[in-house]
Design a protein around this motif. Sequence first.
Motif, PDB file in Angstrom:
ATOM      1  N   ASP A  82      43.576  88.725 -48.309  1.00  0.00           N
ATOM      2  CA  ASP A  82      42.819  87.515 -48.642  1.00  0.00           C
ATOM      3  C   ASP A  82      43.618  86.246 -48.377  1.00  0.00           C
ATOM      4  O   ASP A  82      43.811  85.389 -49.252  1.00  0.00           O
ATOM      5  CB  ASP A  82      42.340  87.562 -50.098  1.00  0.00           C
ATOM      6  N   GLU A  93      38.185  89.289 -48.710  1.00  0.00           N
ATOM      7  CA  GLU A  93      37.918  89.798 -47.366  1.00  0.00           C
ATOM      8  C   GLU A  93      37.506  88.701 -46.390  1.00  0.00           C
ATOM      9  O   GLU A  93      36.371  88.650 -45.894  1.00  0.00           O
ATOM     10  CB  GLU A  93      36.845  90.892 -47.407  1.00  0.00           C
ATOM     11  N   PRO A  94      38.418  87.792 -46.065  1.00  0.00           N
ATOM     12  CA  PRO A  94      38.118  86.783 -45.046  1.00  0.00           C
ATOM     13  C   PRO A  94      37.884  87.452 -43.707  1.00  0.00           C
ATOM     14  O   PRO A  94      38.573  88.424 -43.353  1.00  0.00           O
ATOM     15  CB  PRO A  94      39.383  85.923 -45.044  1.00  0.00           C
ATOM     16  N   ASP A  95      36.918  86.950 -42.953  1.00  0.00           N
ATOM     17  CA  ASP A  95      36.563  87.599 -41.697  1.00  0.00           C
ATOM     18  C   ASP A  95      36.411  86.541 -40.612  1.00  0.00           C
ATOM     19  O   ASP A  95      37.345  85.825 -40.296  1.00  0.00           O
ATOM     20  CB  ASP A  95      35.298  88.437 -41.891  1.00  0.00           C
ATOM     21  N   SER A  99      35.787  83.244 -38.484  1.00  0.00           N
ATOM     22  CA  SER A  99      36.007  81.824 -38.784  1.00  0.00           C
ATOM     23  C   SER A  99      35.700  80.976 -37.577  1.00  0.00           C
ATOM     24  O   SER A  99      35.570  81.478 -36.447  1.00  0.00           O
ATOM     25  CB  SER A  99      37.450  81.583 -39.263  1.00  0.00           C
ATOM     26  N   HIS A 142      31.520  76.082 -50.894  1.00  0.00           N
ATOM     27  CA  HIS A 142      31.206  77.497 -50.696  1.00  0.00           C
ATOM     28  C   HIS A 142      29.739  77.733 -51.000  1.00  0.00           C
ATOM     29  O   HIS A 142      29.137  77.014 -51.808  1.00  0.00           O
ATOM     30  CB  HIS A 142      32.107  78.416 -51.534  1.00  0.00           C
ATOM     31  N   THR A 195      42.300  82.766 -49.694  1.00  0.00           N
ATOM     32  CA  THR A 195      40.850  82.725 -49.534  1.00  0.00           C
ATOM     33  C   THR A 195      40.207  83.570 -50.629  1.00  0.00           C
ATOM     34  O   THR A 195      40.889  84.160 -51.466  1.00  0.00           O
ATOM     35  CB  THR A 195      40.433  83.284 -48.163  1.00  0.00           C
ATOM     36  N   ARG A 196      38.898  83.642 -50.570  1.00  0.00           N
ATOM     37  CA  ARG A 196      38.188  84.606 -51.402  1.00  0.00           C
ATOM     38  C   ARG A 196      38.302  86.000 -50.762  1.00  0.00           C
ATOM     39  O   ARG A 196      39.014  86.186 -49.776  1.00  0.00           O
ATOM     40  CB  ARG A 196      36.730  84.173 -51.565  1.00  0.00           C
ATOM     41  N   GLN A 255      33.533  85.234 -45.961  1.00  0.00           N
ATOM     42  CA  GLN A 255      34.346  86.127 -46.787  1.00  0.00           C
ATOM     43  C   GLN A 255      33.434  87.254 -47.258  1.00  0.00           C
ATOM     44  O   GLN A 255      32.680  87.113 -48.223  1.00  0.00           O
ATOM     45  CB  GLN A 255      34.965  85.335 -47.942  1.00  0.00           C
ATOM     46  N   SER A 290      42.534  85.599 -39.916  1.00  0.00           N
ATOM     47  CA  SER A 290      42.120  86.185 -41.194  1.00  0.00           C
ATOM     48  C   SER A 290      42.921  87.462 -41.417  1.00  0.00           C
ATOM     49  O   SER A 290      42.992  88.317 -40.539  1.00  0.00           O
ATOM     50  CB  SER A 290      40.625  86.516 -41.172  1.00  0.00           C
TER      51      SER A 290
END
Length: 311
Positions: free
Chosen positions: A279, A300-302, A304, A29, A297-298, A10, A275
């Motif tokens: 978020d 800016e998920p990118d 995975s 996390h 999500t937290r 993220q 993603s």
Amino acid sequence: MSRDVLLLNQKCAHTLSLFDATSGEELHHLRLPDYPHEFVVDSTGRYAFVGHYGILGADCIGDQGGCSVFVVDLETFTLINTLSTWPYYRIHGLGIDDQDRLYAMSEGHNTLLLFNTPLTQTTPDLAVSSGGYKTHLFALTKAGDWAYGINLLSNTITKFKPHDATFTPIAMIPGRKPEGNSLSADGRTLFISNRDDDSIVAVDTESMTVRASATTGRDPNRIYRDPKGRLITTNYGESSLSLFDEALAPLGTIQLEAIPIAMSFHPDGEQAFVSLKGDRIAVLDLESGQVRRSFATRAEPDVSCLLVRDH
């Protein structure tokens, strides 16, 4: 018993997290230095290697970005090693070969760095020029003998040898602002998405020429190959995915609730984890093209990766 977990970077939360892929619960996390970006997982599924891009975007003036790769033990979810890439900055594209050697691209210096034993060493074994400008991502053969730099600013793809700095990179132009890429299993075809042309092209890696092309949705930033062999572009200029077969025949479009950023697949071939801007992760049924569920999500998920873990 096994459990499906989703490893997720993220970017704007500066965090690598592990989620229960069914419930969406965040299990672990790990706060990393600001703006970690791409990651790859080793062949055992035990270790993740996270590139430190270090800035929000390349338009951040006056900040060179990060110069490290973080090694994370996924069983203990702790940082166990930091690889220095100094003085090569803005680490973005990452790759790992069939010997678990790590390759890290410095977008700031268009240089590919090789780490033969990334779990224990701290500095690279070799640095090789990509032969392009603003090398954002790269494709790597399984043996690591060839790499293909995807160069946003020179509008080129470059073919080079990661283990031979004397080899002169071979360049070609696939279109405007190439970024997304997927190398075929036999290494003979490199699929590229051109963000400013709204296109996907098939490049013959021997002749370095385009053999086929097709139209995508707006601004295709990434290409993924699903377990059924279909090619999927995430269209960053709209809320959609475009699907193709390997001959680039269109297989349809999937509309989403928000702009897709990145995606990964369950090994069962039935689900994709997308993603999204806003978020969230959308869990996509690959057969029907429908979103089964989504979870928060937290920021800016990118990138995975779906991992199957024993309880």
